[in-house]
Design a protein around this motif. Structure first.
Motif, short mmCIF file in Angstrom:
data_model
loop_
_atom_site.label_atom_id
_atom_site.label_comp_id
_atom_site.label_asym_id
_atom_site.label_seq_id
_atom_site.Cartn_x
_atom_site.Cartn_y
_atom_site.Cartn_z
N ILE A 169 18.27 4.78 -23.23
CA ILE A 169 16.86 5.20 -23.20
C ILE A 169 16.34 5.39 -24.61
O ILE A 169 15.23 4.95 -24.94
N ALA A 170 17.12 6.05 -25.46
CA ALA A 170 16.70 6.27 -26.85
C ALA A 170 16.50 4.93 -27.57
O ALA A 170 15.54 4.77 -28.34
N GLN A 171 17.37 3.98 -27.31
CA GLN A 171 17.26 2.66 -27.94
C GLN A 171 15.98 1.96 -27.47
O GLN A 171 15.26 1.38 -28.29
N ILE A 172 15.71 2.01 -26.20
CA ILE A 172 14.50 1.37 -25.67
C ILE A 172 13.25 2.02 -26.24
O ILE A 172 12.31 1.34 -26.65
N ILE A 173 13.25 3.37 -26.32
CA ILE A 173 12.09 4.10 -26.85
C ILE A 173 11.87 3.74 -28.32
O ILE A 173 10.73 3.55 -28.76
N ALA A 174 12.94 3.62 -29.07
CA ALA A 174 12.83 3.30 -30.50
C ALA A 174 12.18 1.93 -30.71
O ALA A 174 11.55 1.70 -31.75
N GLU A 175 12.31 1.04 -29.75
CA GLU A 175 11.77 -0.31 -29.89
C GLU A 175 10.32 -0.44 -29.38
O GLU A 175 9.72 -1.50 -29.52
N ILE A 176 9.77 0.63 -28.82
CA ILE A 176 8.40 0.58 -28.30
C ILE A 176 7.42 0.79 -29.46
O ILE A 176 7.56 1.72 -30.24
N SER A 193 3.88 0.60 -28.81
CA SER A 193 2.60 0.95 -28.22
C SER A 193 2.47 2.47 -28.11
O SER A 193 3.25 3.13 -27.41
N GLU A 194 1.47 3.01 -28.81
CA GLU A 194 1.25 4.46 -28.76
C GLU A 194 0.87 4.90 -27.35
O GLU A 194 1.32 5.94 -26.87
N ALA A 195 0.06 4.11 -26.67
CA ALA A 195 -0.36 4.45 -25.31
C ALA A 195 0.84 4.51 -24.37
O ALA A 195 0.97 5.45 -23.56
N LEU A 196 1.73 3.54 -24.49
CA LEU A 196 2.92 3.53 -23.65
C LEU A 196 3.82 4.72 -23.97
O LEU A 196 4.37 5.36 -23.07
N LEU A 197 3.95 5.05 -25.24
CA LEU A 197 4.77 6.20 -25.62
C LEU A 197 4.18 7.52 -25.10
O LEU A 197 4.91 8.40 -24.67
N ARG A 198 2.85 7.63 -25.10
CA ARG A 198 2.21 8.83 -24.55
C ARG A 198 2.45 8.94 -23.04
O ARG A 198 2.69 10.01 -22.51
N GLN A 199 2.38 7.81 -22.34
CA GLN A 199 2.66 7.81 -20.91
C GLN A 199 4.11 8.21 -20.64
O GLN A 199 4.39 9.01 -19.74
N LEU A 200 5.01 7.67 -21.43
CA LEU A 200 6.42 8.00 -21.29
C LEU A 200 6.66 9.48 -21.57
O LEU A 200 7.42 10.14 -20.85
N LEU A 201 6.01 10.01 -22.58
CA LEU A 201 6.13 11.43 -22.90
C LEU A 201 5.66 12.30 -21.73
O LEU A 201 6.31 13.28 -21.37
N ALA A 202 4.56 11.91 -21.12
CA ALA A 202 4.05 12.67 -19.97
C ALA A 202 5.06 12.67 -18.83
O ALA A 202 5.26 13.70 -18.18
#
Length: 99
Positions: free
Chosen positions: A10-17, A19-28
């Motif tokens: 999961i950390a590896q996949i997140i590091a490769e993202i 898109s700020e919008a996608l990261l905000r959705q993931l954070l939520a």
């Protein structure tokens, strides 16, 4: 796959993202409590899409499931004001719905 391997993936996949919008959705999603995030298939609106199609279905069973009543339909048509379409061109109406 053990939990530590999953966390690393999961950390590896997140590091490769990127898109700020996608990261905000993931954070939520990640900030949801475990109770909020618990998936309940019974509440999933797409659950019926996963049901197997029956091999056969009787007309009576279908009528019962859909609460179909020819009497109610005829009663509805009896009180329907058909004059609302009297000045309409039938060919034009058909052309409007022909997609």
């Amino acid at each position: 796959m053990n939990i530590e391997t999953v966390k690393l993936k999961i950390a590896q996949i997140i590091a490769e993202i990127h898109s700020e919008a996608l990261l905000r959705q993931l954070l939520a999603v990640l900030e949801l409590s475990e109770e909020e995030a618990a998936f309940d298939p019974a509440k999933d609106p797409l659950n019926p899409a996963l049901w197997l199609t029956p091999a056969s279905l009787s007309l009576e069973e279908l009528k019962k499931e859909q609460a179909y009543s020819l009497d109610k339909l005829n009663q509805h048509y009896a009180f329907l004001d058909k004059n609302i379409w009297k000045d309409e061109n039938i060919h034009e109406l058909i052309r409007m719905i022909d997609v």
